[in-house]
Enzyme design. Structure first.
Site, mmCIF file in Angstrom:
data_model
loop_
_atom_site.group_PDB
_atom_site.id
_atom_site.type_symbol
_atom_site.label_atom_id
_atom_site.label_comp_id
_atom_site.label_asym_id
_atom_site.label_seq_id
_atom_site.Cartn_x
_atom_site.Cartn_y
_atom_site.Cartn_z
ATOM 1 N N GLU A 1 -10.846 6.111 5.503
ATOM 2 C CA GLU A 1 -10.800 5.208 6.659
ATOM 3 C C GLU A 1 -11.351 5.835 7.946
ATOM 4 O O GLU A 1 -12.186 5.227 8.610
ATOM 5 C CB GLU A 1 -9.370 4.688 6.843
ATOM 6 C CG GLU A 1 -9.022 3.641 5.779
ATOM 7 C CD GLU A 1 -7.527 3.444 5.567
ATOM 8 O OE1 GLU A 1 -6.735 3.966 6.370
ATOM 9 O OE2 GLU A 1 -7.142 2.777 4.585
ATOM 10 N N ASP B 1 -6.209 7.844 13.398
ATOM 11 C CA ASP B 1 -6.043 6.576 12.672
ATOM 12 C C ASP B 1 -4.581 6.377 12.301
ATOM 13 O O ASP B 1 -4.085 6.976 11.346
ATOM 14 C CB ASP B 1 -6.930 6.619 11.421
ATOM 15 C CG ASP B 1 -6.833 5.342 10.591
ATOM 16 O OD1 ASP B 1 -6.025 4.452 10.928
ATOM 17 O OD2 ASP B 1 -7.575 5.237 9.592
ATOM 18 N N LYS C 1 0.832 -1.216 0.000
ATOM 19 C CA LYS C 1 0.000 0.000 0.000
ATOM 20 C C LYS C 1 0.862 1.261 0.000
ATOM 21 O O LYS C 1 0.451 2.292 -0.516
ATOM 22 C CB LYS C 1 -0.901 -0.023 1.230
ATOM 23 C CG LYS C 1 -1.957 1.059 1.275
ATOM 24 C CD LYS C 1 -2.851 0.819 2.476
ATOM 25 C CE LYS C 1 -3.862 1.913 2.692
ATOM 26 N NZ LYS C 1 -4.683 1.616 3.886
#
Ligand code: ZN
Lengths: 638, 212
Positions: A192, A214, A90
């Site tokens: 997210e 996050d 990613k």
């Protein structure tokens, strides 16, 4: 006459209700681990393996024949066969060569030099194959899709896929491309932290101002949201797309490797396998020290072993700068939104790295409140994604209002950036900008699109370059080219242009700086999936059916309201055309559906003209069209 | 024929619904006959959010108008619909966001309302010949800011400017209520400079805060 016409009961959609309509799932495609969940009547269910494990390690191992193994098995191969295993892919999504961070001079990937003419996207070599991050991510998505299909016992064709809020356009596009390769239609890319907020808001009935912190494996996001009665309004978001739990591992690994160098008394040449090994030890150390206060780990490279002990205090000293950076970003995002930490009612922790005690302490100190972590920080994003997938397919009163994380602009004279859409603007958004020529008879113009907050183009991220061609020949400064930059609800940019004085639409061929070109994408689809063609045919057929039903419903509604305008024999003709279209929809031939739609439109053309005539006559008489029938909002299709 | 339009004696224009091809009032969001979402109508930001055109916009009614409209028009509501419906929903949501962002911010709202009422707010830098007083004020404030070398000192300047900004809002409310457009335009220009100055205070404060 009108009552003779068959009208399908609203909401009853024969195709949508059959058991083989593909299900939509929610996918958290993470740097270290990925999770898939599915929305249910009651909420969302995280899909687990036989051992009850929800996390699928985002690690792919390639066999000699090119087939891929994803997850725990691949992760275990990482140390023994590092040449055939890829992790943390990613971090490379939408990245160029220059973006890659090296550890001790060695990347945990074997990176290919950029080939002439290829797009700027990084390519890596695994098991002797040249792969893009999009292809590797597609393997992970396929594995998650398989897991969901096995669990549900039905086909999964659509998904909500989450991305870091701070992902730029190139990384978002790469994620969507990966889903396409995996045979998944992306219903929506959701940020997210926004997905996590959705899970908390719906499950816990949270209301007020909330911050979502996050810290993922490779990315950090902080979002500030206002939540109330089903509305999730993102006020501001910030982060760092290259700062995550991985960086904590890297810092610890670097400490170990420095220690090792002193101990061995000589410089050694590390292979990418050695680096992977050191990173693995570092991760273990970080995880152990979340619950224990001290421990020791072994690095085995080049036939020589070294032992490294570390205490929690020493670990915290190593990772403190990273945690401080995340808190600094929190401070900036709050200031941006004009909010003080005291006004924030709660802060929600997302991502496995938020288990590190130092992170919890510093976040708690900054916001002056005990962070919330009662929904598993590793699963909460997938839960939110599944809730949203269900909302999009089955309908919902919930409203997610998100923003652009980074400003969008274009390069102007002297390498400066002119901002066109500032960060934290609610999406979807569209802004137009007029350009003109600076030379007589100039027929083309180059535009460079950038993303970022800095003033100079070279300091911002290059998204794309495109050229406007066929500008009509005019004196310098006379042409007026209006370029529209639109960011959709997925946070993806599209550009269109039109010449204003002549009204000529300009062709905009965007060359993405780090994305895949359409040709590369088409090749991959062709190579990677023998049945890619079938998938495409099926999707086009589904789209044709949806469009055909839209036409039928529109005709039925018109007949219901204006049936008195039909002339002798006309409604039989229309009925025949409706029935023929019904038969076509039940079949598998997309062209036949298109032809029957055209027939139906032909059969109703005169009727439509009569309806318009009456509408205009009545409007002229001062009677509004809306008084003719009650307004009805559309019904979501099941 | 498809592009047929007529103006009603007592109401708006009539256009053709793209979906059922029947008549639809020009400012409708959905077709009254077939329910299809229409492209955004050419109405002002207040009308779009179902608000009366006034400078004194109540934050709660603004939010309510915006959320209600987004609930019906946001692309999430059209995820399984045809590409054309999705495209129109996106255009509608874009217009709603544009209206909301404009009306939420007092400066942008003032600017917009002056233009809507047919006045003109001088673009940045153009009005200074007629605004000697404002020019002096801005220069003095900038000097003070350049000399402020502590977070507390910057905060004091920022607070004073914010108070002035608040007074501008109150004065604008009166000016708009009396339909005094020249005064409203003048106040809007002053507010723009104050707003910029407050931004500068903020970034200077962040810089100072980082180094201590
Ligand atoms: Zn209609």
């Amino acid at each position: 006459m009108a009552q003779l016409i068959q009208i399908r009961e609203p909401g009853k959609d024969p195709l949508a209700e059959t058991g083989d309509a593909p299900v939509a799932v929610g996918i958290d495609l993470g740097t270290t681990n990925s999770v898939v969940a599915v929305g249910t009547e009651a909420g969302a269910e995280v899909i687990r393996d036989d051992n009850g494990e929800a996390l699928v390690p985002s690690v792919v191992a390639y066999a000699a024949d090119g087939s891929a193994v994803v997850g725990e098995l691949a992760r275990r191969l990482m140390l023994d066969r590092p040449d055939v295993v890829v992790g943390s892919i990613k971090r490379l999504m939408g990245r160029g060569l220059a973006d890659l961070k090296t550890l001790a001079g060695v990347l945990p990937y074997d990176v290919e030099p950029q080939a002439e003419g290829a797009s700027g996207m990084v390519r890596i070599t695994v098991a002797g194959r040249r792969l893009t991050p999009v292809e590797v991510s597609a393997e992970i998505l396929k594995a998650l899709r398989d897991r969901a299909e096995q669990h549900l016992g039905r086909a999964v064709g659509k998904a909500v896929v989450t991305v870091p809020a701070y992902f730029d356009d190139a990384a978002r596009t790469a994620t969507k491309d990966a889903a396409r390769l995996a045979g998944l239609e992306v219903l929506r890319l959701v940020n997210e932290p926004t997905a996590a907020a959705l899970a908390y808001g719906l499950d816990e009935g949270a209301e007020g101002l909330y911050a979502i912190y996050d810290l993922g494996g490779g990315t950090f996001d902080i979002s500030l949201l206002r939540m109330e009665k089903g509305v999730f309004q993102v006020l501001a978001t910030g982060g760092d797309a290259a700062l995550g739990g991985d960086d904590l591992d890297h810092a610890v690994a670097e400490t170990f490797l420095a220690e090792r160098k002193t101990r061995l008394g000589e410089e050694e040449t590390l292979t990418s396998a050695d680096v992977k090994m050191a990173l693995m030890s570092a991760r273990l150390a970080k995880e152990c020290l979340s619950t224990q206060t001290t421990g020791s780990w072994v690095i085995d490279a080049g036939g020589r072993q070294t032992n490294h002990s570390l205490s929690r205090d020493a670990l915290e000293a190593v990772i403190e700068p990273f945690v401080a950076r995340t808190v600094g970003i929190c401070r900036e995002v709050l200031a941006d939104a004009g909010v003080t930490p005291e006004q924030v009612k709660g802060v929600v922790l997302v991502g496995g790295s938020t288990r590190v005690p130092l992170v919890r302490r510093q976040v708690g100190d900054f916001f002056g409140t005990r962070p919330l972590a009662h929904i598993d920080p590793d699963e909460v994003v997938a839960v939110g994604a599944a809730l949203q997938a269900r909302a999009l397919t089955a309908g919902s009163e919930t409203l997610l209002l998100d923003v652009t994380p980074l400003s969008l602009g274009i390069e102007t004279m002297g390498g400066l950036v002119e901002k066109i859409i500032p960060r934290n603007t609610p999406i979807p958004v569209a802004k137009a900008q007029e350009f003109t020529t600076y030379q007589d008879g100039q027929s083309a113009m180059a535009i460079h699109v950038l993303q970022g907050e800095r003033e100079m183009a070279e300091q911002c991220r290059s998204l794309a370059r495109f050229e406007l061609h066929a500008i009509p020949s005019m004196a310098a400064g006379a042409a007026r080219i209006r370029v529209t930059f639109a960011v959709d609800a997925d946070g993806l940019l599209t550009v269109s242009a039109a010449e204003q004085t002549t009204g000529v639409e300009q062709e905009v061929a965007v060359k993405p700086s780090y994305g895949l070109s359409e040709d590369e994408m088409a090749n991959m689809l062709y190579e990677s999936m023998a049945h890619a063609g079938d998938d495409m045919v099926r999707r086009l057929l589904a789209e044709a059916r949806v469009e055909a039903r839209r036409v039928q419903l529109a005709v039925a509604a018109a007949l219901n309201v204006d049936g008195d305008l039909l002339v002798e024999g006309e409604h039989e003709l229309i009925n025949d055309a409706m029935a023929a279209l019904d038969a076509a929809i039940a079949g598998e031939d997309r062209d036949a559906i298109g032809a029957r739609v055209e027939d139906l439109e032909k059969a109703t053309r005169a009727f439509a003209e009569r309806r318009m005539d009456r509408g205009i006559r009545e409007a002229l008489r001062g009677r509004g069209v809306d008084e003719l029938a009650p307004a009805s909002p559309p019904e979501a299709e099941g | 024929m498809n592009e047929a339009e007529a103006t009603a004696a007592g109401g708006g224009a009539i256009s053709t619904c793209w979906s059922c091809r029947g008549p639809v009032a020009g400012d409708s969001i959905f077709c009254a006959t077939c329910g299809a979402v229409q492209p955004p109508a050419d109405v002002d930001h207040f009308a779009r959010l179902d608000l009366t055109p006034t400078f004194d916009v109540d934050a709660d009614s603004l939010d309510r108008g915006y959320f209600d409209a987004q609930r019906r028009l946001h692309p999430d509501r059209f995820a399984t619909r045809t590409p054309r419906e999705r495209a129109f929903s996106q255009l509608q949501a874009v217009s709603l966001n544009e209206a909301y962002e404009t009306l939420k911010d007092p400066l942008r709202r003032a600017d917009y309302l002056v233009t809507l009422k047919g006045g003109e707010v001088a673009p940045e830098g153009c009005s200074l010949v007629n605004e000697q007083e404002l020019l002096h004020e801005v220069m003095e404030r900038r000097e003070e800011l350049a000399e402020a070398d502590s977070v507390a000192a910057v905060e004091a300047l920022e607070a004073a400017a914010s108070d002035d900004f608040g007074r501008c809002i109150a004065a604008l409310s009166t000016a708009f209520a009396c339909d005094d457009l020249p005064a409203a335009a003048r106040l809007t220009t002053r507010m723009r400079y104050l707003g910029k100055y407050i931004e500068e205070c903020r970034s200077r404060r962040t810089r100072l805060g980082r180094h201590t």
